[in-house]
Write a protein that holds these residues in place. Structure first.
Motif, PDB file in Angstrom:
ATOM      1  N   LEU A  77       0.851  -1.182   0.000  1.00  0.00           N
ATOM      2  CA  LEU A  77       0.000   0.000   0.000  1.00  0.00           C
ATOM      3  C   LEU A  77       0.888   1.234   0.000  1.00  0.00           C
ATOM      4  O   LEU A  77       1.777   1.383   0.842  1.00  0.00           O
ATOM      5  CB  LEU A  77      -0.912   0.020   1.217  1.00  0.00           C
ATOM      6  N   GLY A  78       0.652   2.124  -0.959  1.00  0.00           N
ATOM      7  CA  GLY A  78       1.422   3.353  -1.064  1.00  0.00           C
ATOM      8  C   GLY A  78       0.625   4.539  -0.557  1.00  0.00           C
ATOM      9  O   GLY A  78      -0.361   4.399   0.169  1.00  0.00           O
ATOM     10  N   ALA A  79       1.017   5.721  -0.989  1.00  0.00           N
ATOM     11  CA  ALA A  79       0.378   6.958  -0.534  1.00  0.00           C
ATOM     12  C   ALA A  79      -1.002   7.148  -1.156  1.00  0.00           C
ATOM     13  O   ALA A  79      -1.829   7.878  -0.614  1.00  0.00           O
ATOM     14  CB  ALA A  79       1.272   8.149  -0.857  1.00  0.00           C
ATOM     15  N   ASP A  80      -1.284   6.504  -2.289  1.00  0.00           N
ATOM     16  CA  ASP A  80      -2.589   6.628  -2.943  1.00  0.00           C
ATOM     17  C   ASP A  80      -3.448   5.413  -2.625  1.00  0.00           C
ATOM     18  O   ASP A  80      -2.943   4.318  -2.368  1.00  0.00           O
ATOM     19  CB  ASP A  80      -2.408   6.746  -4.461  1.00  0.00           C
ATOM     20  N   TRP A  81      -4.763   5.615  -2.680  1.00  0.00           N
ATOM     21  CA  TRP A  81      -5.691   4.518  -2.401  1.00  0.00           C
ATOM     22  C   TRP A  81      -5.555   3.432  -3.452  1.00  0.00           C
ATOM     23  O   TRP A  81      -5.457   3.717  -4.641  1.00  0.00           O
ATOM     24  CB  TRP A  81      -7.130   5.021  -2.373  1.00  0.00           C
ATOM     25  N   MET A  82      -5.552   2.197  -2.985  1.00  0.00           N
ATOM     26  CA  MET A  82      -5.457   1.021  -3.863  1.00  0.00           C
ATOM     27  C   MET A  82      -6.676   0.138  -3.591  1.00  0.00           C
ATOM     28  O   MET A  82      -6.967  -0.195  -2.441  1.00  0.00           O
ATOM     29  CB  MET A  82      -4.176   0.248  -3.536  1.00  0.00           C
ATOM     30  N   GLY A 114       5.483  -0.108   8.293  1.00  0.00           N
ATOM     31  CA  GLY A 114       4.509   0.880   7.853  1.00  0.00           C
ATOM     32  C   GLY A 114       3.219   0.720   8.631  1.00  0.00           C
ATOM     33  O   GLY A 114       3.043  -0.201   9.435  1.00  0.00           O
ATOM     34  N   ILE A 115       2.308   1.634   8.391  1.00  0.00           N
ATOM     35  CA  ILE A 115       1.006   1.583   9.079  1.00  0.00           C
ATOM     36  C   ILE A 115      -0.084   1.672   8.011  1.00  0.00           C
ATOM     37  O   ILE A 115      -0.329   2.744   7.454  1.00  0.00           O
ATOM     38  CB  ILE A 115       0.866   2.725  10.103  1.00  0.00           C
ATOM     39  N   PRO A 116      -0.736   0.547   7.699  1.00  0.00           N
ATOM     40  CA  PRO A 116      -1.775   0.555   6.665  1.00  0.00           C
ATOM     41  C   PRO A 116      -3.096   1.116   7.201  1.00  0.00           C
ATOM     42  O   PRO A 116      -3.368   1.098   8.389  1.00  0.00           O
ATOM     43  CB  PRO A 116      -1.922  -0.923   6.304  1.00  0.00           C
ATOM     44  N   LEU A 117      -3.882   1.596   6.279  1.00  0.00           N
ATOM     45  CA  LEU A 117      -5.235   2.058   6.587  1.00  0.00           C
ATOM     46  C   LEU A 117      -6.156   1.484   5.521  1.00  0.00           C
ATOM     47  O   LEU A 117      -5.889   1.628   4.317  1.00  0.00           O
ATOM     48  CB  LEU A 117      -5.311   3.584   6.573  1.00  0.00           C
ATOM     49  N   GLY A 158      -7.162   0.408   0.350  1.00  0.00           N
ATOM     50  CA  GLY A 158      -6.167   0.676   1.375  1.00  0.00           C
ATOM     51  C   GLY A 158      -5.084   1.614   0.902  1.00  0.00           C
ATOM     52  O   GLY A 158      -4.890   1.802  -0.296  1.00  0.00           O
ATOM     53  N   LYS A 159      -4.386   2.194   1.880  1.00  0.00           N
ATOM     54  CA  LYS A 159      -3.229   3.042   1.582  1.00  0.00           C
ATOM     55  C   LYS A 159      -2.312   3.056   2.800  1.00  0.00           C
ATOM     56  O   LYS A 159      -2.690   2.651   3.902  1.00  0.00           O
ATOM     57  CB  LYS A 159      -3.640   4.454   1.187  1.00  0.00           C
ATOM     58  N   GLU A 163       5.119   7.645   4.953  1.00  0.00           N
ATOM     59  CA  GLU A 163       5.777   7.840   3.654  1.00  0.00           C
ATOM     60  C   GLU A 163       6.250   6.536   3.023  1.00  0.00           C
ATOM     61  O   GLU A 163       6.269   6.398   1.814  1.00  0.00           O
ATOM     62  CB  GLU A 163       6.953   8.804   3.818  1.00  0.00           C
ATOM     63  N   SER A 164       6.608   5.566   3.837  1.00  0.00           N
ATOM     64  CA  SER A 164       7.080   4.295   3.284  1.00  0.00           C
ATOM     65  C   SER A 164       5.890   3.383   2.973  1.00  0.00           C
ATOM     66  O   SER A 164       4.807   3.548   3.535  1.00  0.00           O
ATOM     67  CB  SER A 164       8.030   3.617   4.273  1.00  0.00           C
ATOM     68  N   PRO A 165       6.068   2.411   2.085  1.00  0.00           N
ATOM     69  CA  PRO A 165       4.987   1.462   1.776  1.00  0.00           C
ATOM     70  C   PRO A 165       4.572   0.681   3.035  1.00  0.00           C
ATOM     71  O   PRO A 165       5.377   0.433   3.913  1.00  0.00           O
ATOM     72  CB  PRO A 165       5.591   0.537   0.735  1.00  0.00           C
TER      73      PRO A 165
END
Length: 181
Positions: A77-82, A114-117, A158-159, A163-165
């Motif tokens: 998961l990156g900075a944009d919604w996937m 990282g911390i996913p949402l 998710g995103k 800053e990190s994946p």
């Protein structure tokens, strides 16, 4: 005087003849007339119609439940919604059921740093979000609910919140649609 019948001196035969004659008279008296049969037929038709209406009301008042589910292997998961999972929440429109309660259950596994949402959208509107945990291999998720009046798309996306994946492993979503009047 009456008519002579042979065997009239035999009490048993006389009694038997009298009983059979009374039974024939009783059966004739109890036989329904055409008017009585017609009245029973009308009453039966009315009861059948009432029963059909009651069954229709019961079917309308009884909720119907459908469950759809989907899974994803997750990903980085990156900075944009996937988009991870997309399902259809379809209402049962039989018997004038116009709305439905949509219950959503989500579970996921954090698969790295990282911390996913995760967030759940129904018909494009955000219903609930599921913040990830801090420990690698920890499970996270939860439930959400909303009402719908038309068939809707349910999307789990998710995103990363840093800053990190933020990698996530297996992701599961279950959508229960309870159609009501």
């Amino acid at each position: 005087m009456g008519r002579y019948q042979p065997g009239g001196l035999d009490g048993f035969l006389s009694c038997d003849r009298r009983d059979r004659r009374k039974e024939r008279e009783k059966n004739e008296a109890n036989r329904p007339t055409a008017t009585e049969i017609g009245q029973v037929t009308i009453k039966l038709a009315k009861l059948t119609k009432q029963l059909a209406l009651q069954q229709e009301q019961i079917r309308r008042a009884t909720p119907t439940v459908t469950v759809v589910s989907g899974s994803s292997l997750g990903g980085q998961l990156g900075a944009d919604w996937m988009s991870l999972i997309s399902l259809s929440a379809a209402r049962d429109t039989s018997y004038q059921k116009g709305r439905a309660l949509v219950l959503i259950s989500v579970s996921a596994v954090k698969d790295g740093d990282g911390i996913p949402l995760l967030e759940c959208l129904v018909g494009g509107s955000r219903i609930t979000s599921f913040p990830g945990s801090t420990g690698i291999g920890d499970s996270f998720g939860g439930t959400g609910a909303t009402m719908i009046t038309s068939n809707q798309r349910v999307e789990l996306r998710g995103k990363s919140t840093v800053e990190s994946p933020s990698p996530v492993g297996d992701v599961h979503m279950s959508v229960t649609v309870v159609s009501i009047a």
